[in-house]
Design a protein around this motif. Structure first.
Motif, PDB file in Angstrom:
ATOM      1  N   UNK A  28      20.967  -0.830   3.120  1.00 42.42           N
ATOM      2  CA  UNK A  28      20.216  -0.957   1.875  1.00 42.42           C
ATOM      3  C   UNK A  28      20.585  -2.274   1.203  1.00 42.42           C
ATOM      4  N   UNK A  29      19.597  -3.101   0.876  1.00 42.92           N
ATOM      5  CA  UNK A  29      19.907  -4.337   0.148  1.00 42.92           C
ATOM      6  C   UNK A  29      20.391  -4.022  -1.265  1.00 42.92           C
ATOM      7  N   UNK A  30      21.121  -4.973  -1.847  1.00 43.25           N
ATOM      8  CA  UNK A  30      21.624  -4.784  -3.207  1.00 43.25           C
ATOM      9  C   UNK A  30      20.498  -4.785  -4.224  1.00 43.25           C
ATOM     10  N   UNK A  31      19.533  -5.694  -4.054  1.00 40.58           N
ATOM     11  CA  UNK A  31      18.403  -5.817  -4.972  1.00 40.58           C
ATOM     12  C   UNK A  31      17.127  -6.055  -4.170  1.00 40.58           C
ATOM     13  N   UNK A  32      16.072  -5.349  -4.534  1.00 41.90           N
ATOM     14  CA  UNK A  32      14.753  -5.602  -3.966  1.00 41.90           C
ATOM     15  C   UNK A  32      13.800  -5.794  -5.133  1.00 41.90           C
ATOM     16  N   UNK A  33      13.059  -6.902  -5.105  1.00 42.20           N
ATOM     17  CA  UNK A  33      12.135  -7.234  -6.181  1.00 42.20           C
ATOM     18  C   UNK A  33      10.761  -7.487  -5.586  1.00 42.20           C
ATOM     19  N   UNK A  35       7.267  -9.306  -6.400  1.00 41.97           N
ATOM     20  CA  UNK A  35       6.869 -10.385  -7.300  1.00 41.97           C
ATOM     21  C   UNK A  35       5.422 -10.777  -7.029  1.00 41.97           C
ATOM     22  N   UNK A  36       4.665 -10.955  -8.114  1.00 43.82           N
ATOM     23  CA  UNK A  36       3.286 -11.426  -8.012  1.00 43.82           C
ATOM     24  C   UNK A  36       3.302 -12.952  -8.003  1.00 43.82           C
ATOM     25  N   UNK A  37       2.556 -13.540  -7.097  1.00 40.91           N
ATOM     26  CA  UNK A  37       2.511 -15.005  -7.016  1.00 40.91           C
ATOM     27  C   UNK A  37       1.359 -15.614  -7.789  1.00 40.91           C
ATOM     28  N   UNK A  41       2.320 -13.204 -12.901  1.00 42.54           N
ATOM     29  CA  UNK A  41       3.550 -13.468 -12.143  1.00 42.54           C
ATOM     30  C   UNK A  41       4.653 -12.475 -12.488  1.00 42.54           C
ATOM     31  N   UNK A  42       4.270 -11.228 -12.601  1.00 42.53           N
ATOM     32  CA  UNK A  42       5.241 -10.189 -12.923  1.00 42.53           C
ATOM     33  C   UNK A  42       6.186  -9.970 -11.755  1.00 42.53           C
ATOM     34  N   UNK A  43       7.345  -9.421 -12.091  1.00 40.74           N
ATOM     35  CA  UNK A  43       8.327  -9.028 -11.087  1.00 40.74           C
ATOM     36  C   UNK A  43       8.893  -7.687 -11.503  1.00 40.74           C
ATOM     37  N   UNK A  44       9.178  -6.837 -10.531  1.00 41.62           N
ATOM     38  CA  UNK A  44       9.775  -5.544 -10.831  1.00 41.62           C
ATOM     39  C   UNK A  44      10.768  -5.178  -9.745  1.00 41.62           C
ATOM     40  N   UNK A  45      11.889  -4.669 -10.171  1.00 41.54           N
ATOM     41  CA  UNK A  45      12.918  -4.234  -9.233  1.00 41.54           C
ATOM     42  C   UNK A  45      12.534  -2.857  -8.694  1.00 41.54           C
ATOM     43  N   UNK A  50      10.831   2.525  -2.897  1.00 44.53           N
ATOM     44  CA  UNK A  50       9.727   1.802  -3.528  1.00 44.53           C
ATOM     45  C   UNK A  50       9.265   0.620  -2.698  1.00 44.53           C
ATOM     46  N   UNK A  51      10.207  -0.117  -2.118  1.00 44.84           N
ATOM     47  CA  UNK A  51       9.851  -1.257  -1.275  1.00 44.84           C
ATOM     48  C   UNK A  51       9.127  -0.790  -0.020  1.00 44.84           C
TER      49      UNK A  51
END
Length: 103
Positions: A28-33, A35-37, A41-45, A50-51
């Motif tokens: 499991x990664x520490x953080x997964x975000x 992101x809209x390009x 350009x929102x980002x959500x953890x 969820x990923x």
């Protein structure tokens, strides 16, 4: 309601990318975000579920079927996963990361 949400199909918005931080090869990664390009350009953890959910959303499977498959892969009870995930899905839709697929 949650039952309708889990019966619905979603598609990941075209401009969304995933960023993750963690040790190479870690389960499991520490953080997964996500992101809209474009646009806002929102980002959500998001967590691993969820990923994985967002990554599979191509409009072909219902949210419930996707969650059942993820539950099996991560060794989690499917009913518990279905119970705890609808709010996260709603947030991803409201922020434009996922779009509902209409027949």
């Amino acid at each position: 309601d949650d039952a309708s949400l889990l019966a619905a199909r979603f598609k990941l918005a075209d401009e969304v990318v995933q960023e993750q931080v963690g040790l190479p090869g870690a389960e499991d990664p520490e953080h997964v975000v996500l992101r809209q390009n474009r646009g806002m350009r929102r980002a959500t953890k998001v967590d691993t579920v969820g990923a994985g959910f967002a990554g599979v959303c191509d409009g072909s499977l219902s949210a419930g079927r996707i969650l059942d498959a993820i539950a099996q892969l991560v060794g989690e009870d499917a009913v518990l996963l279905r119970d705890r995930t609808p709010e996260s899905i709603r947030l991803l839709v409201e922020q434009g990361f996922l779009t509902p697929v209409n027949d």
